[in-house]
Design an enzyme around this catalytic site. Structure first.
Site, PDB file in Angstrom:
ATOM      1  N   SER A   1       0.848  -1.174   0.000  1.00  0.00           N
ATOM      2  CA  SER A   1       0.000   0.000   0.000  1.00  0.00           C
ATOM      3  C   SER A   1       0.893   1.237   0.000  1.00  0.00           C
ATOM      4  CB  SER A   1      -0.893   0.033   1.248  1.00  0.00           C
ATOM      5  OG  SER A   1      -1.715  -1.109   1.319  1.00  0.00           O
TER       6      SER A   1
ATOM      7  N   ALA B   1      -6.492   2.802   1.492  1.00  0.00           N
ATOM      8  CA  ALA B   1      -7.906   3.109   1.689  1.00  0.00           C
ATOM      9  C   ALA B   1      -8.125   3.698   3.077  1.00  0.00           C
ATOM     10  CB  ALA B   1      -8.749   1.839   1.495  1.00  0.00           C
TER      11      ALA B   1
ATOM     12  N   HIS C   1     -10.598  -3.626  -3.559  1.00  0.00           N
ATOM     13  CA  HIS C   1     -10.546  -4.724  -4.518  1.00  0.00           C
ATOM     14  C   HIS C   1     -11.868  -4.860  -5.282  1.00  0.00           C
ATOM     15  CE1 HIS C   1      -6.634  -5.535  -3.008  1.00  0.00           C
ATOM     16  NE2 HIS C   1      -6.993  -6.169  -1.911  1.00  0.00           N
TER      17      HIS C   1
END
Length: 279
Positions: free
Chosen positions: A59, A112, A149
């Site tokens: 990430s 996120a 996703h």
């Protein structure tokens, strides 16, 4: 002697698509032998802190914590270009009401989660596996969920409601920049020459997959979960595209803005721009 390189990535259709050319032996690997290790992104973020793998998907949120060990490769990005992670609920909800709710999130080092905290730092969260989040929201076990996703395409199938799309929020906030979600990193102790070579090989693999989409997508379907071929193709196109071949000016600026904004708010350590990318 051929040098063995371990590539760690998620067992998702977009990552599988991206690395298809390696798995199928479609490109010249220039004397390197590539093996693959698959795990969820939160686990890969944790492993990267120990420098476990030569190349790893991570990430973007996790990068400031591993910048001493890894450099961002200039290819392999997953960016939400006016789309991205979403907060969904069982019943319609005003975005302001989320400040009083608890949101299930897929990991505290996911991009996120960082985007969520940039949008609203006061939201209460609980961590759970990304593939359980829609289920617990649907059952009413938790008020809201942050989905990543394939869930970004399948949430309507469960009768859920979108409260906010963080990719759209970021795009509007930054006058049209994509939201940086995932990237690939290469270990610095390999040396500049090897890092550069590996970066170029990965770029060739991504370009091959994009230019041979049907065969790469057939391979990626093994990792597509509940999605049919049409929806899997849509998802892959969202996250494997020109920005994946190379960040370009927009991608680089997006990463700089994302991490500098987070650093200014005390959410991540500061990373000098010149230390981010493969030299």
């Amino acid at each position: 002697m051929r040098k063995k390189i371990m590539i760690a990535h998620s067992p998702d259709s977009d990552d599988a698509f991206m690395f298809y050319a390696f798995a199928a032996g479609k490109i010249d690997t220039r004397g390197y032998i590539f093996d693959h290790y698959l795990n969820d992104i939160q686990s890969l973020n944790d492993d990267a802190e120990t420098g476990r793998f030569e190349i790893s998907a991570i990430s973007i949120h996790a990068f400031p914590y591993i910048a001493d060990k890894y450099a961002l490769m200039t290819c392999g990005a997953s960016m939400g270009d006016n789309y991205g992670p979403m907060i969904v609920t069982r019943e319609p909800m005003d975005p302001d009401a989320l400040s009083k709710a608890t949101v299930a999130v897929p990991g505290l080092r996911t991009s996120a989660y960082l985007a969520l905290k940039l949008w609203n730092p006061h939201i209460k969260t609980v961590v759970m596996p990304f593939d359980r989040i829609m289920e617990v929201v649907e059952k009413g076990e938790i008020e809201a969920g942050l989905i990543i996703h394939e869930g970004q395409l399948t949430w309507k199938d469960r009768g859920l409601y979108s409260v906010i799309n963080l990719g759209e929020w970021w795009y509007n906030l930054t006058d049209g920049l994509p939201l940086p979600l995932g990237g690939n990193v290469v270990r610095r102790d390999l040396g500049d020459k090897t890092m550069h070579e590996l970066n170029n090989i990965l770029r060739e693999a991504i370009r091959y997959a994009i230019e041979h989409k049907d065969e790469a997508l057939t391979y990626a379907m093994k990792y597509a979960g509940e999605m049919d071929a049409q929806r899997a193709g849509e998802f892959v196109s969202m996250y494997v595209n020109d920005l994946t071949i190379d960040y370009g000016k927009r991608g680089r600026e997006a990463i700089r803005r994302f991490l500098s904004m987070a650093s200014e708010r005390g959410l991540v350590p500061e990373v000098p721009v010149e230390l981010m990318m493969v030299p």
